[in-house]
Design a protein around this motif. Structure first.
Motif, PDB file in Angstrom:
ATOM      1  N   VAL A 173       6.727 -50.490  54.083  1.00 24.99           N
ATOM      2  CA  VAL A 173       7.800 -50.839  55.018  1.00 24.99           C
ATOM      3  C   VAL A 173       8.617 -49.560  55.206  1.00 24.99           C
ATOM      4  O   VAL A 173       8.881 -48.842  54.228  1.00 24.99           O
ATOM      5  CB  VAL A 173       8.712 -51.945  54.441  1.00 24.99           C
ATOM      6  CG1 VAL A 173       9.863 -52.249  55.402  1.00 24.99           C
ATOM      7  CG2 VAL A 173       7.916 -53.209  54.132  1.00 24.99           C
ATOM      8  N   ILE A 174       9.006 -49.274  56.457  1.00 26.97           N
ATOM      9  CA  ILE A 174       9.834 -48.093  56.725  1.00 26.97           C
ATOM     10  C   ILE A 174      11.234 -48.556  57.130  1.00 26.97           C
ATOM     11  O   ILE A 174      11.456 -48.925  58.283  1.00 26.97           O
ATOM     12  CB  ILE A 174       9.226 -47.213  57.848  1.00 26.97           C
ATOM     13  CG1 ILE A 174       7.769 -46.867  57.529  1.00 26.97           C
ATOM     14  CG2 ILE A 174      10.067 -45.953  58.056  1.00 26.97           C
ATOM     15  CD1 ILE A 174       7.052 -46.075  58.631  1.00 26.97           C
ATOM     16  N   PRO A 175      12.173 -48.581  56.171  1.00 26.34           N
ATOM     17  CA  PRO A 175      13.545 -48.956  56.543  1.00 26.34           C
ATOM     18  C   PRO A 175      14.184 -47.789  57.296  1.00 26.34           C
ATOM     19  O   PRO A 175      13.953 -46.636  56.939  1.00 26.34           O
ATOM     20  CB  PRO A 175      14.254 -49.180  55.200  1.00 26.34           C
ATOM     21  CG  PRO A 175      13.324 -48.748  54.136  1.00 26.34           C
ATOM     22  CD  PRO A 175      12.078 -48.217  54.736  1.00 26.34           C
ATOM     23  N   THR A 176      14.963 -48.100  58.306  1.00 24.76           N
ATOM     24  CA  THR A 176      15.623 -47.012  59.028  1.00 24.76           C
ATOM     25  C   THR A 176      16.943 -47.447  59.643  1.00 24.76           C
ATOM     26  O   THR A 176      17.092 -48.583  60.089  1.00 24.76           O
ATOM     27  CB  THR A 176      14.713 -46.427  60.129  1.00 24.76           C
ATOM     28  OG1 THR A 176      15.416 -45.363  60.790  1.00 24.76           O
ATOM     29  CG2 THR A 176      14.335 -47.453  61.171  1.00 24.76           C
ATOM     30  N   VAL A 177      17.886 -46.508  59.611  1.00 26.56           N
ATOM     31  CA  VAL A 177      19.152 -46.704  60.289  1.00 26.56           C
ATOM     32  C   VAL A 177      18.920 -46.381  61.756  1.00 26.56           C
ATOM     33  O   VAL A 177      18.111 -45.522  62.090  1.00 26.56           O
ATOM     34  CB  VAL A 177      20.224 -45.778  59.664  1.00 26.56           C
ATOM     35  CG1 VAL A 177      21.553 -45.910  60.394  1.00 26.56           C
ATOM     36  CG2 VAL A 177      20.389 -46.079  58.189  1.00 26.56           C
ATOM     37  N   MET A 178      19.619 -47.070  62.654  1.00 29.33           N
ATOM     38  CA  MET A 178      19.409 -46.858  64.088  1.00 29.33           C
ATOM     39  C   MET A 178      20.213 -45.654  64.582  1.00 29.33           C
ATOM     40  O   MET A 178      21.152 -45.784  65.363  1.00 29.33           O
ATOM     41  CB  MET A 178      19.801 -48.117  64.871  1.00 29.33           C
ATOM     42  CG  MET A 178      18.807 -49.237  64.708  1.00 29.33           C
ATOM     43  SD  MET A 178      17.186 -48.768  65.352  1.00 29.33           S
ATOM     44  CE  MET A 178      16.156 -49.226  63.986  1.00 29.33           C
ATOM     45  N   ASN A 218      26.317 -54.650  64.423  1.00 29.02           N
ATOM     46  CA  ASN A 218      26.209 -55.369  65.691  1.00 29.02           C
ATOM     47  C   ASN A 218      27.200 -54.901  66.739  1.00 29.02           C
ATOM     48  O   ASN A 218      26.938 -54.945  67.937  1.00 29.02           O
ATOM     49  CB  ASN A 218      26.457 -56.863  65.437  1.00 29.02           C
ATOM     50  CG  ASN A 218      25.160 -57.634  65.579  1.00 29.02           C
ATOM     51  OD1 ASN A 218      24.315 -57.287  66.416  1.00 29.02           O
ATOM     52  ND2 ASN A 218      25.000 -58.660  64.770  1.00 29.02           N
ATOM     53  N   THR A 219      28.379 -54.463  66.238  1.00 32.01           N
ATOM     54  CA  THR A 219      29.450 -54.092  67.160  1.00 32.01           C
ATOM     55  C   THR A 219      29.351 -52.628  67.587  1.00 32.01           C
ATOM     56  O   THR A 219      30.164 -52.148  68.362  1.00 32.01           O
ATOM     57  CB  THR A 219      30.816 -54.302  66.479  1.00 32.01           C
ATOM     58  OG1 THR A 219      30.769 -53.667  65.197  1.00 32.01           O
ATOM     59  CG2 THR A 219      31.129 -55.777  66.308  1.00 32.01           C
ATOM     60  N   THR A 220      28.349 -51.913  67.061  1.00 34.17           N
ATOM     61  CA  THR A 220      28.224 -50.495  67.388  1.00 34.17           C
ATOM     62  C   THR A 220      27.222 -50.311  68.525  1.00 34.17           C
ATOM     63  O   THR A 220      26.048 -50.668  68.404  1.00 34.17           O
ATOM     64  CB  THR A 220      27.770 -49.705  66.136  1.00 34.17           C
ATOM     65  OG1 THR A 220      28.736 -49.900  65.110  1.00 34.17           O
ATOM     66  CG2 THR A 220      27.633 -48.222  66.422  1.00 34.17           C
ATOM     67  N   LEU A 221      27.709 -49.743  69.611  1.00 33.39           N
ATOM     68  CA  LEU A 221      26.869 -49.567  70.792  1.00 33.39           C
ATOM     69  C   LEU A 221      25.625 -48.745  70.466  1.00 33.39           C
ATOM     70  O   LEU A 221      24.502 -49.076  70.852  1.00 33.39           O
ATOM     71  CB  LEU A 221      27.701 -48.888  71.891  1.00 33.39           C
ATOM     72  CG  LEU A 221      27.031 -48.793  73.261  1.00 33.39           C
ATOM     73  CD1 LEU A 221      26.704 -50.169  73.800  1.00 33.39           C
ATOM     74  CD2 LEU A 221      27.930 -48.025  74.223  1.00 33.39           C
ATOM     75  N   LEU A 227      18.118 -49.467  68.992  1.00 38.57           N
ATOM     76  CA  LEU A 227      17.136 -50.529  68.722  1.00 38.57           C
ATOM     77  C   LEU A 227      16.408 -50.918  70.004  1.00 38.57           C
ATOM     78  O   LEU A 227      15.181 -51.063  70.013  1.00 38.57           O
ATOM     79  CB  LEU A 227      17.832 -51.743  68.092  1.00 38.57           C
ATOM     80  CG  LEU A 227      16.917 -52.911  67.708  1.00 38.57           C
ATOM     81  CD1 LEU A 227      15.786 -52.456  66.783  1.00 38.57           C
ATOM     82  CD2 LEU A 227      17.713 -54.029  67.019  1.00 38.57           C
ATOM     83  N   GLU A 228      17.157 -51.036  71.086  1.00 39.57           N
ATOM     84  CA  GLU A 228      16.520 -51.372  72.366  1.00 39.57           C
ATOM     85  C   GLU A 228      15.526 -50.293  72.771  1.00 39.57           C
ATOM     86  O   GLU A 228      14.410 -50.588  73.203  1.00 39.57           O
ATOM     87  CB  GLU A 228      17.585 -51.549  73.471  1.00 39.57           C
ATOM     88  CG  GLU A 228      18.301 -52.887  73.434  1.00 39.57           C
ATOM     89  CD  GLU A 228      17.385 -54.062  73.085  1.00 39.57           C
ATOM     90  OE1 GLU A 228      16.405 -54.274  73.825  1.00 39.57           O
ATOM     91  OE2 GLU A 228      17.621 -54.750  72.075  1.00 39.57           O
ATOM     92  N   SER A 229      15.910 -49.013  72.588  1.00 42.58           N
ATOM     93  CA  SER A 229      14.998 -47.955  73.019  1.00 42.58           C
ATOM     94  C   SER A 229      13.760 -47.888  72.118  1.00 42.58           C
ATOM     95  O   SER A 229      12.670 -47.564  72.574  1.00 42.58           O
ATOM     96  CB  SER A 229      15.707 -46.609  73.135  1.00 42.58           C
ATOM     97  OG  SER A 229      16.006 -46.111  71.865  1.00 42.58           O
ATOM     98  N   LEU A 236       6.123 -46.669  69.188  1.00 39.18           N
ATOM     99  CA  LEU A 236       6.686 -47.375  68.034  1.00 39.18           C
ATOM    100  C   LEU A 236       6.926 -48.868  68.240  1.00 39.18           C
ATOM    101  O   LEU A 236       7.025 -49.615  67.266  1.00 39.18           O
ATOM    102  CB  LEU A 236       8.020 -46.719  67.619  1.00 39.18           C
ATOM    103  CG  LEU A 236       7.954 -45.246  67.204  1.00 39.18           C
ATOM    104  CD1 LEU A 236       9.327 -44.755  66.771  1.00 39.18           C
ATOM    105  CD2 LEU A 236       6.953 -45.035  66.073  1.00 39.18           C
ATOM    106  N   SER A 237       7.008 -49.308  69.496  1.00 41.45           N
ATOM    107  CA  SER A 237       7.488 -50.679  69.748  1.00 41.45           C
ATOM    108  C   SER A 237       6.735 -51.749  68.972  1.00 41.45           C
ATOM    109  O   SER A 237       7.344 -52.660  68.415  1.00 41.45           O
ATOM    110  CB  SER A 237       7.435 -50.991  71.245  1.00 41.45           C
ATOM    111  OG  SER A 237       6.097 -50.984  71.667  1.00 41.45           O
TER     112      SER A 237
END
Ligand SMILES: Nc1ncnc2c1ncn2[C@@H]1O[C@H](COP(=O)(O)OP(=O)(O)O)[C@@H](O)[C@H]1O
Ligand SMILES: [Mg+2]
Length: 290
Positions: A173-178, A218-221, A227-229, A236-237
């Motif tokens: 599993v590759i955990p990652t910050v966005m 969640n509140t951070t643009l 995540l959307e990109s 990667l999607s």
């Protein structure tokens, strides 16, 4: 026996936190006989489950404590100093896992100095002396008979120690910050996975469970946009997991030795962090034990 590793060459992305919750989920919630392995010389994962000791004589000042089953008066124990760690696999010695406060969970802790020394072998010796050692250890009859699952926490590196984990794992599993810099690192891990996949025999594939968004606000643009990109990214999607771990203060709070309750799974069922943890780690477990 399934071997799950959390890998990312960036630090601070939640590898240790995820490894800990995974180990607790498998042992406490699924009643699987689980072995946790700490492959990071910093010993953070070990510290979550046993009281590591400070070694003032070494640079990487953490050593495992004296093993509870060690008896200095027993002649059978005369050939060891009473401490054991996963680093013993690099020195031709046996590993004696430690019991933890969780009945079904044992731990093979890190030993900073010994892991670093093992990794610093000459380039032409690294394949023989490092890369395959963990896979050999985990394929031994003793380990296979004793455990249903293994969870490995790794160092923030792409060095020989991490490579030996990739070679030993059945699932990663590759955990990652966005955040941009961290996601750049994800490509490096994907490359390692692909290279290893090509090398694996058909009957022993290395599965990538996916890229797990962590410390998500969640509140951070920025986090939402990244995540959307990622979900639209051609390369990667398909690997982005449909679950994520939010940034919540309860995770660092549970790191404290005095935390009460000690495990996220001992919080009330209504607790939001617990609900989220169950969702994420159930998702992973279902893929691993499918
Ligand atoms: N979901 C989360 N929310 C808030 N803090 C977190 C979360 N996950 C991890 N942390 C904290 O962030 C720091 C880095 O996490 P850690 O799991 O140690 O990352 P890594 O092992 O990748 O370096 C730790 O202090 C940890 O308690
Ligand atoms: Mg860590």
């Amino acid at each position: 026996m399934k071997i799950i590793a959390f890998v990312n060459n960036k630090g601070g992305v939640g590898k240790t936190t995820c490894s800990r919750i995974m180990a607790e989920y498998l042992s406490k919630e699924m009643n699987l006989r689980t072995l946790g392995i700490d492959f990071d010389p910093q010993c953070n994962f070990s510290n979550r489950f046993i009281q590591m000791q400070v070694d003032t004589t070494s640079r990487e000042g953490r050593t495992p404590p004296i093993h509870p089953h060690y008896d200095p008066d027993d002649p059978n124990d005369s050939d060891w100093d009473g401490r054991s760690s996963i680093a013993e696999i690099f020195y031709g010695q046996g590993v004696t896992p430690y019991p933890t406060y969780i009945e079904n969970l044992d731990l093979a802790p890190a030993y900073g100095e010994k892991l670093l020394a093992a990794e610093s072998v000459r380039r032409d010796e690294v394949v023989e002396k490092v890369h395959n050692r963990l896979a050999e250890f985990l394929s031994s009859d003793d380990v296979r008979e004793a455990y249903d699952a293994v969870v490995i926490d790794t160092a923030p590196s792409k060095g020989p120690l991490t490579l030996s984990v990739i070679k030993a794992a059945t699932h990663i599993v590759i955990p990652t910050v966005m955040e941009e810099q961290v996601i750049e690192g994800v490509y490096g891990m994907m490359q390692l996975w692909m290279q290893e996949s090509l090398r694996r025999p058909k009957n022993n594939p290395l599965h990538l469970v996916g890229i797990l968004p962590t410390l998500f606000k969640n509140t951070t643009l920025l986090h939402n946009q990244m995540l959307e990109s990622l979900k639209e990214n051609q390369e990667l999607s398909e690997y982005v997991m449909p679950v994520k771990i939010s940034n919540r203060i309860v995770f660092p709070e549970l790191d404290s030795q005095n935390a009460n309750p000690h495990s996220i799974f001992d919080l009330p069922n209504s607790n939001k962090a617990k609900v989220e943890a169950v969702k994420v780690f159930k998702y992973i477990a279902e893929r691993v034990f499918a």
